[in-house]
Scaffold this motif. Structure first.
Motif, PDB file in Angstrom:
ATOM      1  N   GLY A 190       0.798  -1.213   0.000  1.00  0.00           N
ATOM      2  CA  GLY A 190       0.000   0.000   0.000  1.00  0.00           C
ATOM      3  C   GLY A 190       0.833   1.268   0.000  1.00  0.00           C
ATOM      4  N   THR A 191       0.214   2.317  -0.469  1.00  0.00           N
ATOM      5  CA  THR A 191       0.834   3.637  -0.496  1.00  0.00           C
ATOM      6  C   THR A 191       0.697   4.319   0.866  1.00  0.00           C
ATOM      7  OG1 THR A 191      -1.226   4.719  -1.153  1.00  0.00           O
ATOM      8  CG2 THR A 191       0.193   3.880  -2.919  1.00  0.00           C
ATOM      9  N   TYR A 192       1.409   5.418   1.001  1.00  0.00           N
ATOM     10  CA  TYR A 192       1.268   6.260   2.186  1.00  0.00           C
ATOM     11  C   TYR A 192      -0.198   6.634   2.384  1.00  0.00           C
ATOM     12  CZ  TYR A 192       1.295  10.693   4.788  1.00  0.00           C
ATOM     13  OH  TYR A 192       1.031  11.704   5.670  1.00  0.00           O
ATOM     14  N   GLU A 193      -0.863   7.042   1.319  1.00  0.00           N
ATOM     15  CA  GLU A 193      -2.256   7.481   1.414  1.00  0.00           C
ATOM     16  C   GLU A 193      -3.162   6.332   1.868  1.00  0.00           C
ATOM     17  OE1 GLU A 193       0.013  10.304  -0.907  1.00  0.00           O
ATOM     18  OE2 GLU A 193      -0.219   8.124  -1.146  1.00  0.00           O
ATOM     19  N   GLU A 194      -2.889   5.131   1.377  1.00  0.00           N
ATOM     20  CA  GLU A 194      -3.708   3.982   1.776  1.00  0.00           C
ATOM     21  C   GLU A 194      -3.454   3.608   3.240  1.00  0.00           C
ATOM     22  OE1 GLU A 194      -4.280   1.711  -2.518  1.00  0.00           O
ATOM     23  OE2 GLU A 194      -2.339   1.590  -1.476  1.00  0.00           O
ATOM     24  N   GLY A 195      -2.229   3.760   3.691  1.00  0.00           N
ATOM     25  CA  GLY A 195      -1.942   3.518   5.094  1.00  0.00           C
ATOM     26  C   GLY A 195      -2.630   4.521   5.996  1.00  0.00           C
ATOM     27  N   LYS A 196      -2.568   5.788   5.608  1.00  0.00           N
ATOM     28  CA  LYS A 196      -3.216   6.846   6.386  1.00  0.00           C
ATOM     29  C   LYS A 196      -4.725   6.617   6.445  1.00  0.00           C
ATOM     30  CE  LYS A 196      -3.300  11.918   6.704  1.00  0.00           C
ATOM     31  NZ  LYS A 196      -4.714  12.229   6.405  1.00  0.00           N
ATOM     32  N   ALA A 197      -5.296   6.208   5.310  1.00  0.00           N
ATOM     33  CA  ALA A 197      -6.737   5.942   5.282  1.00  0.00           C
ATOM     34  C   ALA A 197      -7.099   4.772   6.185  1.00  0.00           C
ATOM     35  CB  ALA A 197      -7.189   5.652   3.849  1.00  0.00           C
ATOM     36  N   ALA A 198      -6.263   3.741   6.224  1.00  0.00           N
ATOM     37  CA  ALA A 198      -6.532   2.594   7.089  1.00  0.00           C
ATOM     38  C   ALA A 198      -6.524   3.015   8.555  1.00  0.00           C
ATOM     39  CB  ALA A 198      -5.505   1.495   6.845  1.00  0.00           C
ATOM     40  N   LEU A 199      -5.571   3.852   8.942  1.00  0.00           N
ATOM     41  CA  LEU A 199      -5.531   4.350  10.312  1.00  0.00           C
ATOM     42  C   LEU A 199      -6.771   5.180  10.627  1.00  0.00           C
ATOM     43  CD1 LEU A 199      -1.771   5.376  10.516  1.00  0.00           C
ATOM     44  CD2 LEU A 199      -2.847   3.460  11.724  1.00  0.00           C
ATOM     45  N   GLU A 200      -7.202   5.972   9.685  1.00  0.00           N
ATOM     46  CA  GLU A 200      -8.385   6.806   9.889  1.00  0.00           C
ATOM     47  C   GLU A 200      -9.652   5.971   9.983  1.00  0.00           C
ATOM     48  OE1 GLU A 200      -8.020   9.353   6.529  1.00  0.00           O
ATOM     49  OE2 GLU A 200      -6.700  10.798   7.561  1.00  0.00           O
ATOM     50  N   ASN A 201      -9.609   4.741   9.446  1.00  0.00           N
ATOM     51  CA  ASN A 201     -10.776   3.860   9.474  1.00  0.00           C
ATOM     52  C   ASN A 201     -10.687   2.792  10.563  1.00  0.00           C
ATOM     53  OD1 ASN A 201     -12.895   4.195   7.048  1.00  0.00           O
ATOM     54  ND2 ASN A 201     -10.881   4.928   6.388  1.00  0.00           N
ATOM     55  N   GLY A 202      -9.717   2.934  11.472  1.00  0.00           N
ATOM     56  CA  GLY A 202      -9.717   2.071  12.644  1.00  0.00           C
ATOM     57  C   GLY A 202      -8.492   1.222  12.873  1.00  0.00           C
ATOM     58  N   ALA A 203      -7.619   1.065  11.871  1.00  0.00           N
ATOM     59  CA  ALA A 203      -6.383   0.322  12.108  1.00  0.00           C
ATOM     60  C   ALA A 203      -5.577   1.043  13.194  1.00  0.00           C
ATOM     61  CB  ALA A 203      -5.566   0.199  10.828  1.00  0.00           C
ATOM     62  N   THR A 204      -4.847   0.273  13.998  1.00  0.00           N
ATOM     63  CA  THR A 204      -4.198   0.861  15.169  1.00  0.00           C
ATOM     64  C   THR A 204      -2.696   0.621  15.237  1.00  0.00           C
ATOM     65  OG1 THR A 204      -4.859  -1.111  16.402  1.00  0.00           O
ATOM     66  CG2 THR A 204      -6.246   0.843  16.636  1.00  0.00           C
ATOM     67  N   GLY A 205      -2.137  -0.137  14.310  1.00  0.00           N
ATOM     68  CA  GLY A 205      -0.710  -0.418  14.393  1.00  0.00           C
ATOM     69  C   GLY A 205      -0.178  -1.024  13.110  1.00  0.00           C
ATOM     70  N   PHE A 206       1.081  -1.436  13.165  1.00  0.00           N
ATOM     71  CA  PHE A 206       1.778  -1.994  12.004  1.00  0.00           C
ATOM     72  C   PHE A 206       2.506  -3.264  12.414  1.00  0.00           C
ATOM     73  CE2 PHE A 206       0.932   2.318  10.995  1.00  0.00           C
ATOM     74  CZ  PHE A 206       0.789   2.380   9.613  1.00  0.00           C
ATOM     75  N   THR A 207       2.479  -4.240  11.532  1.00  0.00           N
ATOM     76  CA  THR A 207       3.119  -5.525  11.796  1.00  0.00           C
ATOM     77  C   THR A 207       4.573  -5.472  11.370  1.00  0.00           C
ATOM     78  OG1 THR A 207       1.030  -6.708  11.560  1.00  0.00           O
ATOM     79  CG2 THR A 207       3.057  -7.997  11.257  1.00  0.00           C
ATOM     80  N   GLY A 225       6.357   5.227   5.588  1.00  0.00           N
ATOM     81  CA  GLY A 225       6.128   6.647   5.821  1.00  0.00           C
ATOM     82  C   GLY A 225       4.837   6.912   6.572  1.00  0.00           C
ATOM     83  N   ALA A 226       3.783   6.157   6.253  1.00  0.00           N
ATOM     84  CA  ALA A 226       2.513   6.323   6.964  1.00  0.00           C
ATOM     85  C   ALA A 226       2.678   5.986   8.445  1.00  0.00           C
ATOM     86  CB  ALA A 226       1.438   5.441   6.332  1.00  0.00           C
ATOM     87  N   ALA A 227       3.439   4.913   8.717  1.00  0.00           N
ATOM     88  CA  ALA A 227       3.677   4.522  10.111  1.00  0.00           C
ATOM     89  C   ALA A 227       4.460   5.601  10.854  1.00  0.00           C
ATOM     90  CB  ALA A 227       4.414   3.194  10.156  1.00  0.00           C
ATOM     91  N   LEU A 228       5.547   6.063  10.261  1.00  0.00           N
ATOM     92  CA  LEU A 228       6.389   7.043  10.937  1.00  0.00           C
ATOM     93  C   LEU A 228       5.676   8.375  11.132  1.00  0.00           C
ATOM     94  CD1 LEU A 228       9.820   6.359   9.187  1.00  0.00           C
ATOM     95  CD2 LEU A 228       9.011   5.487  11.393  1.00  0.00           C
ATOM     96  N   ALA A 229       4.787   8.707  10.217  1.00  0.00           N
ATOM     97  CA  ALA A 229       4.096  10.000  10.302  1.00  0.00           C
ATOM     98  C   ALA A 229       2.879   9.979  11.217  1.00  0.00           C
ATOM     99  CB  ALA A 229       3.676  10.450   8.903  1.00  0.00           C
ATOM    100  N   HIS A 230       2.239   8.807  11.368  1.00  0.00           N
ATOM    101  CA  HIS A 230       0.918   8.818  12.006  1.00  0.00           C
ATOM    102  C   HIS A 230       0.696   7.781  13.110  1.00  0.00           C
ATOM    103  CE1 HIS A 230      -0.439  11.623   8.931  1.00  0.00           C
ATOM    104  NE2 HIS A 230       0.047  10.816   8.005  1.00  0.00           N
ATOM    105  N   ALA A 231       1.507   6.748  13.200  1.00  0.00           N
ATOM    106  CA  ALA A 231       1.207   5.662  14.137  1.00  0.00           C
ATOM    107  C   ALA A 231       1.492   6.047  15.577  1.00  0.00           C
ATOM    108  CB  ALA A 231       1.995   4.409  13.759  1.00  0.00           C
ATOM    109  N   GLN A 232       0.679   5.540  16.475  1.00  0.00           N
ATOM    110  CA  GLN A 232       0.933   5.607  17.912  1.00  0.00           C
ATOM    111  C   GLN A 232       1.580   4.314  18.413  1.00  0.00           C
ATOM    112  OE1 GLN A 232       0.332   8.244  20.202  1.00  0.00           O
ATOM    113  NE2 GLN A 232       0.184   9.349  18.269  1.00  0.00           N
ATOM    114  N   PHE A 233       1.235   3.195  17.759  1.00  0.00           N
ATOM    115  CA  PHE A 233       1.758   1.887  18.126  1.00  0.00           C
ATOM    116  C   PHE A 233       2.279   1.175  16.887  1.00  0.00           C
ATOM    117  CE2 PHE A 233      -1.226   2.709  21.570  1.00  0.00           C
ATOM    118  CZ  PHE A 233      -0.592   2.179  22.683  1.00  0.00           C
ATOM    119  N   SER A 234       3.293   0.369  17.067  1.00  0.00           N
ATOM    120  CA  SER A 234       3.778  -0.511  16.004  1.00  0.00           C
ATOM    121  C   SER A 234       4.694  -1.564  16.603  1.00  0.00           C
ATOM    122  CB  SER A 234       4.553   0.268  14.929  1.00  0.00           C
ATOM    123  OG  SER A 234       5.082  -0.623  13.955  1.00  0.00           O
ATOM    124  N   GLU A 235       4.670  -2.749  16.000  1.00  0.00           N
ATOM    125  CA  GLU A 235       5.667  -3.769  16.309  1.00  0.00           C
ATOM    126  C   GLU A 235       6.999  -3.430  15.643  1.00  0.00           C
ATOM    127  OE1 GLU A 235       2.774  -7.711  15.707  1.00  0.00           O
ATOM    128  OE2 GLU A 235       4.560  -7.452  14.517  1.00  0.00           O
TER     129      GLU A 235
END
Length: 372
Positions: A190-207, A225-235
Motif C-alpha cells: 500500500g501507499t502512504y495514502e492507503e496507510g493513512k486511510a486505514a488508520l483513519e478507518n480504525g487500524a491501530t498499528g503496524f506488523t 512513511g505512513a507509520a512514521l508519520a501517524h502511528a501511535q503503536f507498532s511492532e
C-alpha cells in the motif's frame, strides 16, 4: 489463598525505580521501599514480565501444529522472560487455520503450569497482499467479516494483520474495528495514502515495521512513511538482523509506543538446522532463519535478548523495559499486565546487573529456568 512470596531489588514501577521489596501471590500485593543504607547499586533488577504479541514458535514447535505445540512454545518462551503472548498463525488454507486454532483454544486463558499465559491469537494473514508475502506461504486472499467471525469462534482473535489496499479491505478494517478487534497493517504494498486511510478507518498499528511493507522514499513515503508519520503503536523486531539499529532509533523517535516482538519460529531455542514455519521449510543458520532463497523467515529471538539488544544500542533500561512489556500490554488494553504495581498480575522478571535472567514469575508461579 496462595502463599505470599517476596523478591527484593531495584523495582521498576510506573512511577520509576524503587529499591525495596515486592510482595505477591497471583497478584502484586505491595511494593515497599527500603530506605536503609543497603548498596542498591549491586541489587538485582525487577521488571515487568515480557509481553510478546507475535510468536510463531519455539523449541522445535510451530503454532500451526495441532496437539501440544502451543503449550511447548509457551513454556520455552517463559524460560526467556515472556509471561504473556499471542499465538501467531501463518497465511494458510482455511482448513489449516481451523486446525491451528483448535490447538490454540485449550491453552487460551488457562493457567498453564510452567508457561507464558496465552492471551489469544494474532492472525497474521491470510488477508495480506500476495505481492508482499515475505516468508508467508502463497495462500493470501481477500478477507471477509464472516470468515473472521468463523475463526474467532474457534479461538479468540485479539489481533489481525491486514493489507488495507486489497479490494474491500478498508471496509473490512472498519468492520473488524467495530467488533473490537485490533487491526494492524502489514505484508502490504500500500501507499502512504492507503496507510493513512486505514488508520483513519480504525487500524491501530503496524506488523513488524519496515519488514514486508512498501518502503519510505522522500517522494513516495509508502507504508513505512505512513507509520512514521501517524502511528501511535507498532511492532518492531529488534534482533538486529531484521532492522538496522539506526532504523530502530528513527522509529522510536517517530512512534511513541513502538513495542518489540520476537516473530519467533520453531527454530528459537534450537540448534542450527531445518524447521517448519507453517507449510514452509526454513533453515536456521548464523543466528537467523531463512527460506531457501535467503528471505528472512521470522527469527530466533527471545524477549530477554530483545531487552539486551535495546540496551546495547543505547536505550536506558526503563525505556527498553516499556518496549518489551508495557507498550504491548497497553496496545491490547491489558491494564493488569506489563507494569509492577499493587493489584496487577505478578508477572515479573528478575535480572542480574548484566541483564541475565535470575527468575521469572507468571501470575506468581515461579518458572523453572533450567530448560532455557
Amino acid at each position: 489463598m496462595s502463599l505470599q512470596l517476596q523478591v527484593q531489588g531495584q523495582i521498576l514501577t510506573p512511577q520509576g525505580w524503587v529499591y525495596g521489596t515486592l510482595a505477591f501471590d497471583e497478584r502484586i500485593q505491595s511494593i515497599a521501599a527500603d530506605m536503609s543504607a543497603v548498596d542498591a547499586g549491586s541489587a538485582a533488577y525487577i521488571l515487568p514480565g515480557f509481553v510478546d504479541l507475535h510468536v510463531h514458535g519455539a523449541g522445535g514447535k510451530d503454532t500451526m501444529e495441532a496437539g501440544d505445540a502451543v503449550r511447548i512454545i509457551a513454556r520455552k518462551h517463559a524460560r526467556h522472560g515472556t509471561t504473556s503472548m499471542l499465538a501467531t498463525t501463518m497465511t494458510a488454507p482455511l482448513a489449516d487455520l481451523e486446525l491451528a486454532l483448535q490447538g490454540i483454544k485449550p491453552e487460551v486463558d488457562k493457567r498453564s503450569s510452567g508457561g507464558a499465559r496465552i492471551l489469544g491469537v494474532h492472525l497474521e494473514g491470510p488477508y495480506i497482499n500476495p505481492g508482499k508475502l515475505g516468508a508467508q506461504p502463497a495462500f493470501a486472499h481477500t478477507g471477509s467479516l464472516e470468515q473472521v467471525r468463523h475463526l474467532d469462534a474457534i479461538a479468540p482473535i485479539r489481533l489481525i494483520t491486514v493489507a488495507p489496499e486489497m479490494d474491500g479491505h478498508l471496509q473490512l478494517v472498519r468492520e473488524l474495528t467495530a467488533i473490537g478487534m485490533q487491526v494492524q497493517i502489514g505484508h502490504t504494498l500500500g501507499t502512504y495514502e492507503e496507510g493513512k486511510a486505514a488508520l483513519e478507518n480504525g487500524a491501530t498499528g503496524f506488523t513488524h515495521l519496515y519488514n514486508a511493507m512498501s518502503r519510505l522514499d522522500h517522494r513516495a513515503p509508502g507504508m513505512v512513511g505512513a507509520a512514521l508519520a501517524h502511528a501511535q503503536f507498532s511492532e518492531i523486531i529488534p534482533d538486529l538482523l531484521h532492522v538496522h539499529p539506526g532504523a530502530i532509533k528513527a522509529a522510536m523517535r517517530a512512534i511513541p509506543h513502538l513495542y518489540c516482538v520476537t516473530d519467533s519460529t520453531a527454530a528459537s531455542g534450537m540448534p542450527d538446522g531445518q524447521y517448519m514455519l507453517g507449510r514452509q521449510v526454513v533453515h536456521k543458520c548464523l543466528g537467523g532463519v531463512r527460506l531457501e532463497d535467503g528471505t528472512l523467515a521470522g527469527s530466533t529471538l527471545t524477549m530477554d535478548q530483545a531487552l539486551r539488544n535495546l540496551v546495547s544500542i543505547g536505550l536506558d533500561l526503563e525505556d527498553a523495559s516499556k518496549r518489551v512489556s508495557t507498550y504491548a500490554a497497553d496496545y491490547l488494553g491489558l491494564n493488569e499486565r506489563g507494569r509492577l504495581q499493587a493489584g496487577s498480575y505478578a508477572d515479573l522478571v528478575v535480572l542480574d546487573r548484566q541483564l541475565n535472567l535470575i527468575a521469572v514469575y507468571v501470575e506468581g508461579e515461579k518458572i523453572d529456568l533450567t530448560d532455557a
